[in-house]
Design a protein around this motif. Structure first.
Motif, mmCIF file in Angstrom:
data_model
loop_
_atom_site.group_PDB
_atom_site.id
_atom_site.type_symbol
_atom_site.label_atom_id
_atom_site.label_comp_id
_atom_site.label_asym_id
_atom_site.label_seq_id
_atom_site.Cartn_x
_atom_site.Cartn_y
_atom_site.Cartn_z
ATOM 1 N N ARG A 117 0.738 -1.377 -0.091
ATOM 2 C CA ARG A 117 -0.084 0.005 -0.050
ATOM 3 C C ARG A 117 0.967 1.238 -0.042
ATOM 4 N NH1 ARG A 117 -0.110 1.854 5.230
ATOM 5 N NH2 ARG A 117 0.574 0.208 6.791
ATOM 6 N N PRO A 118 0.419 2.421 -0.253
ATOM 7 C CA PRO A 118 1.050 3.536 -0.335
ATOM 8 C C PRO A 118 1.765 3.844 0.698
ATOM 9 C CG PRO A 118 -0.935 3.996 -1.724
ATOM 10 C CD PRO A 118 -0.985 2.619 -0.899
ATOM 11 N N PHE A 119 3.121 4.335 0.935
ATOM 12 C CA PHE A 119 3.813 4.674 2.156
ATOM 13 C C PHE A 119 3.682 5.923 2.539
ATOM 14 C CE2 PHE A 119 8.030 6.029 3.346
ATOM 15 C CZ PHE A 119 8.021 5.826 4.443
ATOM 16 N N ARG A 120 3.507 6.599 3.672
ATOM 17 C CA ARG A 120 3.144 7.846 4.123
ATOM 18 C C ARG A 120 4.580 8.124 4.967
ATOM 19 N NH1 ARG A 120 -1.098 10.277 2.782
ATOM 20 N NH2 ARG A 120 -0.996 11.958 4.414
ATOM 21 N N TRP A 121 5.345 9.205 4.537
ATOM 22 C CA TRP A 121 6.545 9.467 5.379
ATOM 23 C C TRP A 121 6.071 10.132 6.722
ATOM 24 C CZ3 TRP A 121 8.372 14.583 6.841
ATOM 25 C CH2 TRP A 121 9.555 14.358 7.608
ATOM 26 N N PHE A 122 6.272 9.266 7.828
ATOM 27 C CA PHE A 122 5.905 9.543 9.139
ATOM 28 C C PHE A 122 4.459 9.934 9.368
ATOM 29 C CE2 PHE A 122 10.611 10.688 9.831
ATOM 30 C CZ PHE A 122 10.977 9.674 10.742
ATOM 31 N N GLY A 123 3.551 9.248 8.283
ATOM 32 C CA GLY A 123 2.307 9.249 8.174
ATOM 33 C C GLY A 123 1.858 10.783 7.829
ATOM 34 N N LEU A 124 2.751 11.505 7.239
ATOM 35 C CA LEU A 124 2.502 12.792 7.077
ATOM 36 C C LEU A 124 2.331 13.168 5.513
ATOM 37 C CD1 LEU A 124 5.100 14.741 9.445
ATOM 38 C CD2 LEU A 124 2.580 14.265 9.969
ATOM 39 N N ALA A 125 2.937 12.346 4.828
ATOM 40 C CA ALA A 125 3.032 12.594 3.224
ATOM 41 C C ALA A 125 3.338 11.425 2.583
ATOM 42 C CB ALA A 125 4.219 14.005 2.858
ATOM 43 N N GLU A 126 2.475 11.150 1.541
ATOM 44 C CA GLU A 126 2.656 9.925 0.667
ATOM 45 C C GLU A 126 4.067 10.155 -0.162
ATOM 46 O OE1 GLU A 126 -0.095 7.607 -2.820
ATOM 47 O OE2 GLU A 126 -0.921 8.537 -0.932
ATOM 48 N N VAL A 127 4.481 9.210 -0.043
ATOM 49 C CA VAL A 127 5.865 9.096 -0.931
ATOM 50 C C VAL A 127 5.545 8.262 -2.244
ATOM 51 C CG1 VAL A 127 8.070 7.849 -0.890
ATOM 52 C CG2 VAL A 127 7.239 8.576 1.053
ATOM 53 N N PRO A 128 6.044 8.822 -3.242
ATOM 54 C CA PRO A 128 5.750 8.383 -4.626
ATOM 55 C C PRO A 128 6.251 7.000 -4.857
ATOM 56 C CG PRO A 128 7.263 10.199 -4.790
ATOM 57 C CD PRO A 128 6.672 10.362 -3.376
ATOM 58 N N LYS A 129 5.801 6.365 -5.878
ATOM 59 C CA LYS A 129 6.549 4.988 -5.852
ATOM 60 C C LYS A 129 7.462 5.108 -7.146
ATOM 61 C CE LYS A 129 3.640 2.289 -3.545
ATOM 62 N NZ LYS A 129 4.140 1.176 -2.550
ATOM 63 N N LEU A 130 8.623 4.395 -7.045
ATOM 64 C CA LEU A 130 9.654 4.496 -7.912
ATOM 65 C C LEU A 130 9.431 3.526 -9.008
ATOM 66 C CD1 LEU A 130 12.817 4.776 -5.568
ATOM 67 C CD2 LEU A 130 11.540 6.635 -6.768
ATOM 68 N N ALA A 131 8.532 2.511 -8.831
ATOM 69 C CA ALA A 131 8.355 1.444 -9.794
ATOM 70 C C ALA A 131 7.024 0.800 -9.860
ATOM 71 C CB ALA A 131 9.530 0.366 -9.920
ATOM 72 N N ALA A 132 6.354 0.419 -10.711
ATOM 73 C CA ALA A 132 5.130 -0.562 -10.547
ATOM 74 C C ALA A 132 5.518 -1.959 -9.946
ATOM 75 C CB ALA A 132 4.427 -0.777 -12.010
ATOM 76 N N PRO A 133 4.691 -2.339 -9.489
ATOM 77 C CA PRO A 133 4.664 -3.800 -8.631
ATOM 78 C C PRO A 133 5.543 -4.667 -9.717
ATOM 79 C CG PRO A 133 2.613 -2.971 -8.149
ATOM 80 C CD PRO A 133 3.070 -2.041 -9.226
ATOM 81 N N ASP A 134 6.486 -5.149 -9.225
ATOM 82 C CA ASP A 134 7.239 -6.187 -10.064
ATOM 83 C C ASP A 134 7.886 -7.097 -9.138
ATOM 84 O OD1 ASP A 134 9.755 -7.236 -11.520
ATOM 85 O OD2 ASP A 134 9.024 -6.102 -13.151
ATOM 86 N N GLU A 135 7.973 -8.493 -9.101
ATOM 87 C CA GLU A 135 8.476 -9.241 -8.067
ATOM 88 C C GLU A 135 10.014 -9.357 -8.328
ATOM 89 O OE1 GLU A 135 8.084 -13.844 -7.175
ATOM 90 O OE2 GLU A 135 6.371 -12.823 -7.448
ATOM 91 N N ALA A 136 10.386 -9.140 -9.659
ATOM 92 C CA ALA A 136 11.621 -9.348 -9.855
ATOM 93 C C ALA A 136 12.631 -8.166 -9.473
ATOM 94 C CB ALA A 136 12.123 -9.635 -11.589
ATOM 95 N N ILE A 137 11.917 -6.973 -9.629
ATOM 96 C CA ILE A 137 12.642 -5.820 -9.241
ATOM 97 C C ILE A 137 12.777 -5.730 -7.621
ATOM 98 C CG2 ILE A 137 12.415 -3.234 -9.107
ATOM 99 C CD1 ILE A 137 11.492 -3.408 -11.946
ATOM 100 N N ALA A 138 11.452 -6.109 -7.222
ATOM 101 C CA ALA A 138 11.537 -6.172 -5.548
ATOM 102 C C ALA A 138 12.604 -7.102 -5.166
ATOM 103 C CB ALA A 138 10.062 -6.421 -5.141
ATOM 104 N N GLY A 139 12.535 -8.353 -5.602
ATOM 105 C CA GLY A 139 13.808 -9.242 -5.003
ATOM 106 C C GLY A 139 15.058 -8.646 -5.251
ATOM 107 N N ALA A 140 15.370 -7.889 -6.447
ATOM 108 C CA ALA A 140 16.801 -7.451 -6.777
ATOM 109 C C ALA A 140 16.983 -6.263 -5.817
ATOM 110 C CB ALA A 140 16.893 -7.035 -8.101
#
Length: 193
Positions: A117-140
């Motif tokens: 789920r979207p991550f919020r920096w200290f619950g204050l501001a949503e942090v943009p995603k650097l990549a779409a969901p991808d198992e290979a990228i996540a593992g690397a």
């Protein structure tokens, strides 16, 4: 305490950034080593959010540190330091800066590619995603995050060991000049009067 770096020591801003980043990395690293063992509870998610938030804080602080170093310069080497030690110190500092940049970026990429789920920096501001969901990228990215951590630990231990060597064996001001004046004086040389 000078804010800008004078010729013989690190200034107050450099010292503050150095020690703040060091303390944060120590805290984040300790939490990172144990957080995978926590039971899946609200506390677990709070710890992960704090880990990620502090990691992005370190990323921002190291960018400020690099900018400040470019602006404020660096003190001259301690008199009598051999040229080869200056070169090794410069290479080590550069590698540490690169690792401190790469660590949070790899963690951020891992979080992004994991499809969480979207991550919020200290619950204050949503942090943009650097990549779409991808198992290979996540593992690397996860693997890189862990290896970068151990490499950073090795370099930081070498860095701290060198500072202690300079203080206790060389008995020069290398360590003292990264602390506020008067906190630590170079150990007197046995051969000095």
């Amino acid at each position: 305490m000078s804010l800008k770096n004078p010729a013989d020591r690190w200034g107050g801003v450099s010292q503050l950034l150095h020690w703040t980043i060091a303390a944060l990395i120590l805290s984040i690293g300790a939490v990172g080593l144990v957080m995978g063992e926590l039971p899946r509870s609200p506390k677990y998610f709070w710890v992960y959010t704090a880990h990620k938030s502090l990691g992005l804080t370190v990323l921002a602080l190291v960018l400020v540190r690099i900018g400040w170093r470019l602006y404020a310069g660096a003190p001259r080497p301690v008199p009598g330091t051999p040229r080869w030690q200056e070169r090794i110190a410069a290479l080590t500092h550069g590698a540490i800066y690169l690792l401190i940049l790469a660590m949070p970026l790899s963690g951020w990429l891992y979080d992004s590619a994991s499809g969480l789920r979207p991550f919020r920096w200290f619950g204050l501001a949503e942090v943009p995603k650097l990549a779409a969901p991808d198992e290979a990228i996540a593992g690397a990215a996860h693997g890189a995050h862990e290896w970068l951590f151990w490499l950073l630990i090795a370099l930081v231990l070498a860095h701290a060991g060198a500072a202690l060597y300079h203080h206790f064996v060389q008995r020069d001001a290398t360590l003292a000049r990264m602390l506020p004046r008067g906190w630590l004086s170079p150990s007197p040389r046995e051969d000095s009067p």
